[in-house]
Design a protein around this motif. Structure first.
Motif, PDB file in Angstrom:
ATOM      1  N   ARG A  97      -9.164  30.113  21.592  1.00 23.94           N
ATOM      2  CA  ARG A  97      -8.299  28.796  21.905  1.00 23.94           C
ATOM      3  C   ARG A  97      -8.921  28.063  20.734  1.00 23.94           C
ATOM      4  N   GLN A 145      -3.514  27.392  24.228  1.00 21.82           N
ATOM      5  CA  GLN A 145      -3.121  28.816  24.373  1.00 21.82           C
ATOM      6  C   GLN A 145      -3.965  29.733  23.450  1.00 21.82           C
ATOM      7  N   SER A 204      -0.455  24.259  22.191  1.00 17.77           N
ATOM      8  CA  SER A 204       0.005  24.043  23.598  1.00 17.77           C
ATOM      9  C   SER A 204       0.349  22.577  23.812  1.00 17.77           C
TER      10      SER A 204
END
Length: 485
Positions: free
Chosen positions: A63, A56, A169
């Motif tokens: 990222r 994410q 993530s």
């Protein structure tokens, strides 16, 4: 994908069936086991990079992620793991590899990922490894890794990026390996315990064992082998030439096992002949013999001699980092639980008569204090001890082997199959070996088996004083317990 300075070519990667299932899993711990050349390392590289791309974005739109890539030694890390990584993600396209920090910082598009390469063979490496804050980690050739390190690594992942930068993530620990032995923690978790949160994937071998031919194992190509399109023709068949069967089974057939470097102490032992198909049970009317080896890795082997002269190894007790007082309690408990009320005769390492410098007690004194009477074996001569076991291994009794081992004696069987061995002497020219067996986790239980056999009379048979089998009751038996149990 494009870098800030250079265009990056598209990487084409097609995962074989087993590795496709690996990529699809979200288990926190994931492991792949397979033969050499099956594409395991490539899959690990691709898994980390795709997780970096799927991270994410943080508040700045980047990222960010950080991964540890671990191998057991620096040389193997540099020669294999790092080379595989840079072959797929070259420095001129993905960013420079920092040799001093052993880190490859990858930047392309909105991806900013750090891949930290670490080994475990230098002082302080483990401590540094376990102080990292990571997104995920990859253990390359995980059979060389202690389980404690893998467990501790699980506590270091899912720590980067922090929540203020978007949080993780995905987080996890991925592992690849050639097959370990059946007493390895990988085997226990993958085949026996199967804990939640762990997923193991086993690739088919490149070869299949197809019985025997002229007394030797025969191997043939496995039509279900993976990654063959990326390997030279007859990749496995050409590499198996001249290699021992255990090497072929582990590295090419992808079977659990071990490859021993050295000369087995007992080449007469063959698992297909000397290991029973089902657990062996004691005969209560016959005495139980016990062989003991002392030290901080004490061991015991329990056996009986049948009326026809065949020996049965019924069980083992193997300890690590255990003092004699605790071992005496465990030995007493094992005898009470497994063979209650039986007549027992115990023989130990004659070196156990030497007094400790701490409290001047010998191992035999400690055993007696625990309610167990044991006597020193008649001899500690290495040749005599070896022959006391080798003789029944080569003997036939009523059409069967002269010595049969219960499959419950797992450590003993591994030792007898070759893990108990003479170490190779590092010299050029002909192969030479040390005169005494190498001390390892298997030597203690194998020594205990020798004390059992030489104490129970096989030593006399070796010297020609007692060539034939005798009824078990011919021994001078006594109850080893000085008080009721």
């Amino acid at each position: 994908m494009t870098n800030n300075e250079h265009p990056i070519q598209r990487i084409t990667y097609a995962a074989p069936p087993t590795l496709t299932r690996f990529h699809a899993s979200d288990a926190f711990y994931r492991g792949v086991m397979g033969p050499v050349g099956s594409g395991k390392s490539t899959a690990m590289c691709m898994e980390l990079m795709r997780r970096a791309q799927a991270q994410q974005p943080g508040p700045d739109g980047m990222r960010r992620s950080r991964f540890a890539i671990v191998r057991n030694t620096y040389r193997e890390l540099a020669d294999t793991t790092l080379k595989t990584w840079l072959d797929w993600f070259p420095e001129d396209l993905f960013g420079q590899y920092n040799q001093t920090g052993m880190t490859h910082t990858v930047r392309f598009g909105d991806v900013h990922a750090e891949f930290m390469f670490r080994s475990l063979d230098r002082p302080g490496d483990v401590k540094k490894l376990l102080s990292l804050e990571l997104t995920g980690a990859w253990f390359n050739e995980c059979r060389e890794m202690p389980k404690a390190i893998v467990d501790a690594m699980g506590d270091r992942v899912e720590r980067f990026p922090p929540r203020r930068m978007g949080g993780c993530s995905w987080a996890g620990v991925i592992m690849d390996t050639n097959p370990p032995d059946t007493d390895h923690w990988w085997y226990r978790l993958a085949e026996e315990d199967r804990p939640r949160g762990w997923a193991f994937f086993r690739q088919p071998g490149g070869l299949l064992e197809k019985g025997e031919e002229n007394g030797r194992p025969r191997f043939a190509p496995n039509p279900n082998a993976e990654n063959l399109t990326n390997l030279p023709e007859q990749y496995y068949l050409r590499r198996m030439a001249g290699k021992p069967a255990d090497h072929i089974r582990v590295y090419y057939c992808a079977k659990y096992g071990s490859v021993q470097d050295g000369k087995p102490v007992f080449p007469e032992f063959h698992a297909t002949v000397h290991v029973a198909s089902t657990p062996l049970r004691a005969r209560p009317e016959s005495p139980l013999f016990v062989g003991l080896d002392f030290g901080l890795t004490p061991a015991a082997v329990f056996g009986q001699r049948e009326i026809n002269g065949r020996w049965l190894w019924l069980g083992e007790l193997v300890a690590e980092d255990m003092g004699m007082t605790r071992f005496a309690r465990e030995l007493r408990r094992t005898l009470n639980e497994r063979w209650p009320g039986m007549e027992v005769v115990l023989y130990g390492d004659p070196a156990g008569t030497q007094r400790s410098q701490v409290d001047e007690r010998t191992p035999f004194d400690i055993l007696r204090a625990g309610g167990i009477d044991a006597r020193p074996a008649p001899s500690n001569d290495p040749l005599l001890r070896r022959e006391a076991v080798a003789l029944p291994l080569t003997r036939m009794v009523d059409g069967g082997p002269g010595l049969l081992t219960s499959p419950e004696c797992r450590t003993l069987i591994k030792g007898m199959c070759g893990a108990y061995r003479y170490r190779r002497v590092e010299i050029s020219g002909e192969e030479r070996y040390k005169d005494e067996p190498d001390k390892n986790r298997y030597s203690h239980v194998c020594d205990a088996a020798q004390y059992l056999m030489i104490g129970a009379g096989e030593g006399r048979a070796v010297l020609g004083r007692d060539a034939g089998p005798r009824p078990a009751r011919a021994e001078n038996h006594y109850n080893p317990f000085r008080r009721s149990v």
